[in-house]
Design an enzyme around this catalytic site. Structure first.
Site, PDB file in Angstrom:
ATOM      1  CB  CYS A 155      -0.981  -0.038   1.170  1.00 13.15           C
ATOM      2  SG  CYS A 155      -2.374   1.117   0.977  1.00 13.15           S
ATOM      3  CG  HIS A 206      -3.417  -3.586   3.155  1.00 18.67           C
ATOM      4  ND1 HIS A 206      -2.390  -3.194   3.998  1.00 18.67           N
ATOM      5  CD2 HIS A 206      -3.993  -2.449   2.710  1.00 18.67           C
ATOM      6  CE1 HIS A 206      -2.364  -1.862   4.061  1.00 18.67           C
ATOM      7  NE2 HIS A 206      -3.320  -1.391   3.291  1.00 18.67           N
ATOM      8  CD  GLU A 232      -1.366  -6.354   5.223  1.00 18.80           C
ATOM      9  OE1 GLU A 232      -1.884  -5.294   5.617  1.00 18.80           O
ATOM     10  OE2 GLU A 232      -0.850  -6.486   4.090  1.00 18.80           O
TER      11      GLU A 232
END
Length: 240
Positions: free
Chosen positions: A115, A218, A220
């Site tokens: 990001c 994102h 993650e």
């Protein structure tokens, strides 16, 4: 030579002024930034913004993740004449992230920008940014999605022949979205490897480095197998 132990992965922290969690300035990082590294086989290490420690950090680290946050890269760093009214900056954080990113790349150690981390990576390499997507992109998608971040906000098209495509093995991925800025001019040598349906650049990579990839979403959160594959490839690169 491949390492027999799990690679040590540095993660940049966000910083906040006094208020909320503490009456004094404090650092913050979502837990899944660290747990995703662990799940992929790495050892996460968070990095306080200590300029004098940058070279020591780089000595220790096998890879770096430049994380996102609710702030922007100073437009002066990419030569902009004016700053959009929506832009907020964190000078100390950006100074630290700039130094450690340049240092890791100089030693050809793997870097993954997430990001805002992708935006920082592009500027470090010599590119520019769109300062506010709604004012610059006609009929733009809701890149600050209204639904939770652990759900997809839109899809991205993955460029055939790119390293990202080889990693995820797909032409399209569902991604989450939490940004108002994006890459404008890619840095020299960078390849655009992912694009949103409205044309906003969602991924960049630089083939001259062992692993240098930035994604606007994102990963993650592991909302797709493509996200897991990206982490696995990053950790594998950090082992070598």
């Amino acid at each position: 030579m491949s390492k027999s132990t799990a690679p040590l992965i540095g993660l940049t922290l966000d910083s906040e002024e006094a208020g909320g969690y503490s009456k004094f300035p404090w650092y913050a990082l979502r837990q899944n930034y660290c747990s995703s590294v662990s799940e992929a086989g790495g050892v996460p290490l968070v990095l306080p913004h200590e300029p004098a420690a940058v070279e020591r950090y780089i000595d220790l680290l096998d890879g770096l993740i430049v994380t996102g946050g609710a702030f922007d890269v100073d437009p002066a760093l990419f030569g902009a004449d004016a700053k959009h009214e929506s832009v907020t900056t964190k000078a100390n954080r950006t100074q630290f992230e700039w130094a450690i990113t340049k240092g890791m790349l100089a030693r050809n150690k793997p870097v993954l920008g997430i990001c805002g981390g992708q935006q920082l990576l592009n500027v470090v390499l010599g590119g520019t940014l769109i300062q506010h997507i709604p004012d610059a992109v006609p009929n733009a998608l809701a890149h600050e999605q209204p639904n939770p971040r652990d759900q997809a906000g839109h899809s991205v098209r993955i460029a055939a022949g790119s390293r990202l495509h080889a990693i995820v093995g797909r032409d399209e991925l569902p991604v989450n979205s939490a940004h108002h800025q994006a890459v404008d001019k890619p840095a020299p040598g960078c390849i655009v490897d992912a694009v949103a349906p409205d044309g906003v650049i969602e991924g960049i990579e630089h083939p001259d480095y062992r692993f240098c990839i930035g994604v606007q979403w994102h990963p993650e959160f592991f909302i797709s197998e493509g996200d897991r594959a990206l982490y696995a490839a990053f950790i594998e690169a950090a082992k070598s």
